[in-house]
Write an enzyme that holds these catalytic residues in place. Structure first.
Site, PDB file in Angstrom:
ATOM      1  CG  ASN A   9      -1.661   1.150   0.930  1.00 44.17           C
ATOM      2  OD1 ASN A   9      -2.047   1.748   0.321  1.00 44.17           O
ATOM      3  ND2 ASN A   9      -2.892   1.249   2.663  1.00 44.17           N
ATOM      4  CE  LYS A  11      -0.002   3.383   4.700  1.00 46.56           C
ATOM      5  NZ  LYS A  11      -0.105   3.102   5.963  1.00 46.56           N
ATOM      6  CG  HIS A  94      -6.024   2.358   4.862  1.00 42.64           C
ATOM      7  ND1 HIS A  94      -5.807   3.015   5.903  1.00 42.64           N
ATOM      8  CD2 HIS A  94      -5.015   1.843   5.000  1.00 42.64           C
ATOM      9  CE1 HIS A  94      -4.523   2.800   6.391  1.00 42.64           C
ATOM     10  NE2 HIS A  94      -4.142   1.589   5.213  1.00 42.64           N
ATOM     11  CD  GLU A  96      -3.116   5.793   6.296  1.00 45.50           C
ATOM     12  OE1 GLU A  96      -3.104   5.727   4.962  1.00 45.50           O
ATOM     13  OE2 GLU A  96      -2.127   5.183   7.341  1.00 45.50           O
ATOM     14  CD  GLU A 161      -3.959  -2.109   7.376  1.00 46.02           C
ATOM     15  OE1 GLU A 161      -2.461  -2.573   6.757  1.00 46.02           O
ATOM     16  OE2 GLU A 161      -4.403  -1.081   6.975  1.00 46.02           O
ATOM     17  N   GLY A 167       1.931   2.548  10.907  1.00 50.09           N
ATOM     18  CA  GLY A 167       3.435   4.050  10.598  1.00 50.09           C
ATOM     19  C   GLY A 167       3.874   3.991  11.929  1.00 50.09           C
ATOM     20  CB  SER A 206       4.847  -1.712  12.296  1.00 54.51           C
ATOM     21  OG  SER A 206       4.848   0.159  12.862  1.00 54.51           O
TER      22      SER A 206
HETATM   23  P1  PGA Z   1       2.270   0.297   7.309  1.00 53.20           P
HETATM   24  O1  PGA Z   1       1.356   1.017   6.484  1.00 53.20           O
HETATM   25  O2  PGA Z   1       3.023  -0.724   7.215  1.00 53.20           O
HETATM   26  O3  PGA Z   1       3.456   1.350   7.296  1.00 53.20           O
HETATM   27  O4  PGA Z   1       2.239   0.428   9.230  1.00 53.20           O
HETATM   28  C1  PGA Z   1      -0.038  -0.325   6.746  1.00 53.20           C
HETATM   29  C2  PGA Z   1      -1.202   0.550   6.103  1.00 53.20           C
HETATM   30  O5  PGA Z   1      -1.489   1.418   6.360  1.00 53.20           O
HETATM   31  O6  PGA Z   1      -2.034  -0.464   5.142  1.00 53.20           O
END
Ligand code: PGA
Length: 246
Positions: A9, A11, A94, A96, A161, A167, A206
């Site tokens: 992903n 982003k 997601h 976000e 998640e 993140g 992460s």
């Molecule tokens: P990350 O993000 O691996 O940077 O923690 C995962 C995601 O949001 O899909």
């Protein structure tokens, strides 16, 4: 263990030059006899990358789509526009998007219906906040999210998640993931009966080249949704090599 799926992903990252360089570094190293690999660049890169990945086993996903096929929805992208480009997967709900765009379970469910109708595989995300986990409400939250976000007849992929792990560099522990996988599987079977046994569940939050092997060996983890580490070819390739190919 069956063939796992590693989803990158990206982003809101990636100019044309960055994206091409990243994909060039993956081409040739991602092989058809390995795990399934899907990259999800921003919308603006999809058309260009579709032709770059076309002869390779790398699949292409989007990070969102609208619930309608076309119409007066300024700034949105429909599922049909994605399949038109050769996109096969779409991340939906997601955290976000839930946080920054106020997407509700119902919105996510409608998008999942539209995506599947267009022939896309939806990857629907669920996850609890840190407060919810600390207060012991995480399973309730996940249960509601599954009920609300997955439509009848869902045959896509579920991604667990935890929001506090995204993140932050602090992935959930293998115990937390294992226990949550068991809970999610039970919920899927409760909601979809027999079909709930085969819905793939990914872990995201992460995941990196150091922890991938232990996370991917947890029972029922069908793969990983990778954010930050999917932007670095070397780290992403080591995550891919930690995944099961068959
Ligand atoms: P990350 O993000 O691996 O940077 O923690 C995962 C995601 O949001 O899909």
């Amino acid at each position: 263990m069956s063939r796992q799926i590693i989803v990158g992903n990206w982003k809101m990252n990636g100019t044309t030059r960055d994206s091409q360089a990243l994909v060039q570094a993956l081409l040739g190293k991602v092989t058809a006899d390995g795990p399934e690999v899907v990259i999800c660049p921003p919308f603006t890169q999809l058309g260009l990358l579709a032709s770059t990945v076309e002869p390779s086993p790398i699949g292409l996903g989007a990070q969102d789509c609208h619930k309608e096929v076309s119409g007066a929805h300024t700034g949105d992208i429909s599922p049909a526009m994605l399949t038109d480009l050769g996109v096969s997967h779409v991340i939906l709900g997601h955290s976000e998007r839930r946080q920054e765009h106020g997407e509700l379970d119902e919105t996510v469910r409608e998008k999942a219906v539209a995506a599947a109708k267009a022939g896309l595989t939806p990857i629907v995300c669920v996850g609890e906040t840190e407060d919810q986990r600390e207060s012991g409400d995480h399973f309730d939250t996940l249960g509601w999210q599954i009920k609300g976000s997955l439509p009848d007849g869902f045959s896509g992929i579920l991604a667990y998640e935890p929001i506090w792990a995204i993140g932050t560099g602090r992935a959930a522990t293998t115990e937390e993931i294992a226990e949550t996988m068991t809970f999610l599987r039970e919920e899927l079977i409760r909601q979809f009966a027999e079909a709930g046994k085969t819905i793939k569940i990914l872990y995201g939050g992460s995941v990196n080249d150091k922890n991938a092997a232990s996370i991917l060996s947890i029972a029922d983890v069908a793969g990983a949704l990778v954010g930050g580490a999917s932007l670095k070819a070397e780290a992403f390739l080591s995550i891919i090599s930690a995944a099961s190919a068959a």
